[in-house]
Design a protein around this motif. Structure first.
Motif, PDB file in Angstrom:
ATOM      1  N   ASN A   1      15.555  19.392   3.678  1.00  0.00           N
ATOM      2  CA  ASN A   1      15.431  18.225   4.536  1.00  0.00           C
ATOM      3  C   ASN A   1      14.355  17.300   3.976  1.00  0.00           C
ATOM      4  O   ASN A   1      13.266  17.751   3.605  1.00  0.00           O
ATOM      5  CB  ASN A   1      15.083  18.667   5.962  1.00  0.00           C
ATOM      6  CG  ASN A   1      14.994  17.503   6.915  1.00  0.00           C
ATOM      7  OD1 ASN A   1      14.009  16.772   6.907  1.00  0.00           O
ATOM      8  ND2 ASN A   1      16.023  17.336   7.719  1.00  0.00           N
ATOM      9  N   LYS A   2      14.656  16.023   3.948  1.00  0.00           N
ATOM     10  CA  LYS A   2      13.746  15.026   3.373  1.00  0.00           C
ATOM     11  C   LYS A   2      12.390  15.002   4.071  1.00  0.00           C
ATOM     12  O   LYS A   2      11.357  14.792   3.441  1.00  0.00           O
ATOM     13  CB  LYS A   2      14.419  13.656   3.449  1.00  0.00           C
ATOM     14  CG  LYS A   2      13.692  12.560   2.729  1.00  0.00           C
ATOM     15  CD  LYS A   2      14.574  11.332   2.652  1.00  0.00           C
ATOM     16  CE  LYS A   2      14.069  10.274   3.586  1.00  0.00           C
ATOM     17  NZ  LYS A   2      14.789   9.000   3.453  1.00  0.00           N
ATOM     18  N   ARG A   3      12.364  15.246   5.373  1.00  0.00           N
ATOM     19  CA  ARG A   3      11.113  15.176   6.140  1.00  0.00           C
ATOM     20  C   ARG A   3      10.366  16.517   6.197  1.00  0.00           C
ATOM     21  O   ARG A   3       9.153  16.551   6.054  1.00  0.00           O
ATOM     22  CB  ARG A   3      11.387  14.716   7.571  1.00  0.00           C
ATOM     23  CG  ARG A   3      11.992  13.363   7.659  1.00  0.00           C
ATOM     24  CD  ARG A   3      10.945  12.281   7.453  1.00  0.00           C
ATOM     25  NE  ARG A   3      11.587  10.983   7.542  1.00  0.00           N
ATOM     26  CZ  ARG A   3      11.483  10.056   6.619  1.00  0.00           C
ATOM     27  NH1 ARG A   3      10.770  10.263   5.538  1.00  0.00           N
ATOM     28  NH2 ARG A   3      12.086   8.909   6.772  1.00  0.00           N
ATOM     29  N   PHE A   4      11.080  17.596   6.450  1.00  0.00           N
ATOM     30  CA  PHE A   4      10.426  18.885   6.683  1.00  0.00           C
ATOM     31  C   PHE A   4      10.310  19.751   5.433  1.00  0.00           C
ATOM     32  O   PHE A   4       9.357  20.508   5.290  1.00  0.00           O
ATOM     33  CB  PHE A   4      11.179  19.684   7.758  1.00  0.00           C
ATOM     34  CG  PHE A   4      11.409  18.928   9.021  1.00  0.00           C
ATOM     35  CD1 PHE A   4      10.366  18.304   9.674  1.00  0.00           C
ATOM     36  CD2 PHE A   4      12.675  18.821   9.559  1.00  0.00           C
ATOM     37  CE1 PHE A   4      10.572  17.591  10.841  1.00  0.00           C
ATOM     38  CE2 PHE A   4      12.899  18.122  10.727  1.00  0.00           C
ATOM     39  CZ  PHE A   4      11.848  17.497  11.360  1.00  0.00           C
ATOM     40  N   GLY A   5      11.279  19.684   4.571  1.00  0.00           N
ATOM     41  CA  GLY A   5      11.342  20.564   3.403  1.00  0.00           C
ATOM     42  C   GLY A   5      10.090  20.586   2.546  1.00  0.00           C
ATOM     43  O   GLY A   5       9.548  21.655   2.256  1.00  0.00           O
ATOM     44  N   PRO A   6       9.610  19.412   2.130  1.00  0.00           N
ATOM     45  CA  PRO A   6       8.417  19.419   1.270  1.00  0.00           C
ATOM     46  C   PRO A   6       7.205  20.075   1.923  1.00  0.00           C
ATOM     47  O   PRO A   6       6.457  20.793   1.272  1.00  0.00           O
ATOM     48  CB  PRO A   6       8.154  17.934   1.000  1.00  0.00           C
ATOM     49  CG  PRO A   6       9.490  17.289   1.168  1.00  0.00           C
ATOM     50  CD  PRO A   6      10.173  18.070   2.253  1.00  0.00           C
ATOM     51  N   TYR A   7       7.012  19.860   3.219  1.00  0.00           N
ATOM     52  CA  TYR A   7       5.859  20.449   3.895  1.00  0.00           C
ATOM     53  C   TYR A   7       5.981  21.969   3.970  1.00  0.00           C
ATOM     54  O   TYR A   7       5.011  22.690   3.749  1.00  0.00           O
ATOM     55  CB  TYR A   7       5.691  19.858   5.301  1.00  0.00           C
ATOM     56  CG  TYR A   7       5.300  18.406   5.247  1.00  0.00           C
ATOM     57  CD1 TYR A   7       4.015  18.029   4.874  1.00  0.00           C
ATOM     58  CD2 TYR A   7       6.218  17.413   5.529  1.00  0.00           C
ATOM     59  CE1 TYR A   7       3.653  16.699   4.798  1.00  0.00           C
ATOM     60  CE2 TYR A   7       5.862  16.076   5.451  1.00  0.00           C
ATOM     61  CZ  TYR A   7       4.592  15.724   5.086  1.00  0.00           C
ATOM     62  OH  TYR A   7       4.234  14.415   5.006  1.00  0.00           O
TER      63      TYR A   7
END
Length: 136
Positions: free
Chosen positions: A56-62
């Motif tokens: 997910n663009k918003r949650f994945g990186p975190y």
């Protein structure tokens, strides 16, 4: 029995994800631990949901940066601590009349501030690189 366990884990993961999203706007809800719980539930119940969450663009990186020990971006730390203290001070000054509850709320704020600030600070270029991977 396996289907019941799978459904239960998906339900808990989805609830955790929903609360994690609310935690973005409500400082007392810890966003990252709830997202990590959602990822743990999804990885044990649905490859499709787990893959969606971590890409997910918003949650994945975190999630991935936290799991890999890379840290939290400075901007997120500043916003988190600022919102935490703004909401706690507002609550302590204008909402809660009991002194013991005020002290408890300030102690909770201090604990979470310490927790956030102790986390390693992620360099912005690492976040940009991680974001480019997800865009592709």
């Amino acid at each position: 029995m396996r289907a019941v366990k799978r459904a239960f884990l998906i339900a808990v993961g989805s609830l955790s994800l929903g609360l994690g999203v609310l935690g973005i706007f409500l400082p007392l809800l810890p966003t990252t631990p709830l997202l990590l719980l959602a990822a743990a539930c999804y990885i044990r119940s649905s490859d499709k949901l787990y893959h969606w969450l971590i890409t997910n663009k918003r949650f994945g990186p975190y999630i991935l940066n936290y799991r890999e020990g890379n840290g939290i971006p400075l901007k997120v730390k500043v916003i988190s601590v600022s919102l935490l203290w703004f909401s706690m001070l507002f609550t302590v000054i204008f909402v809660v009349p009991l002194i013991l509850v005020k002290i408890l709320l300030l102690a909770v704020a201090a604990y979470f501030t310490r927790f956030i600030l102790k986390q390693k600070t992620l360099q912005e270029d690492a976040m940009e690189w991680r974001g480019k991977v997800f865009e592709e």
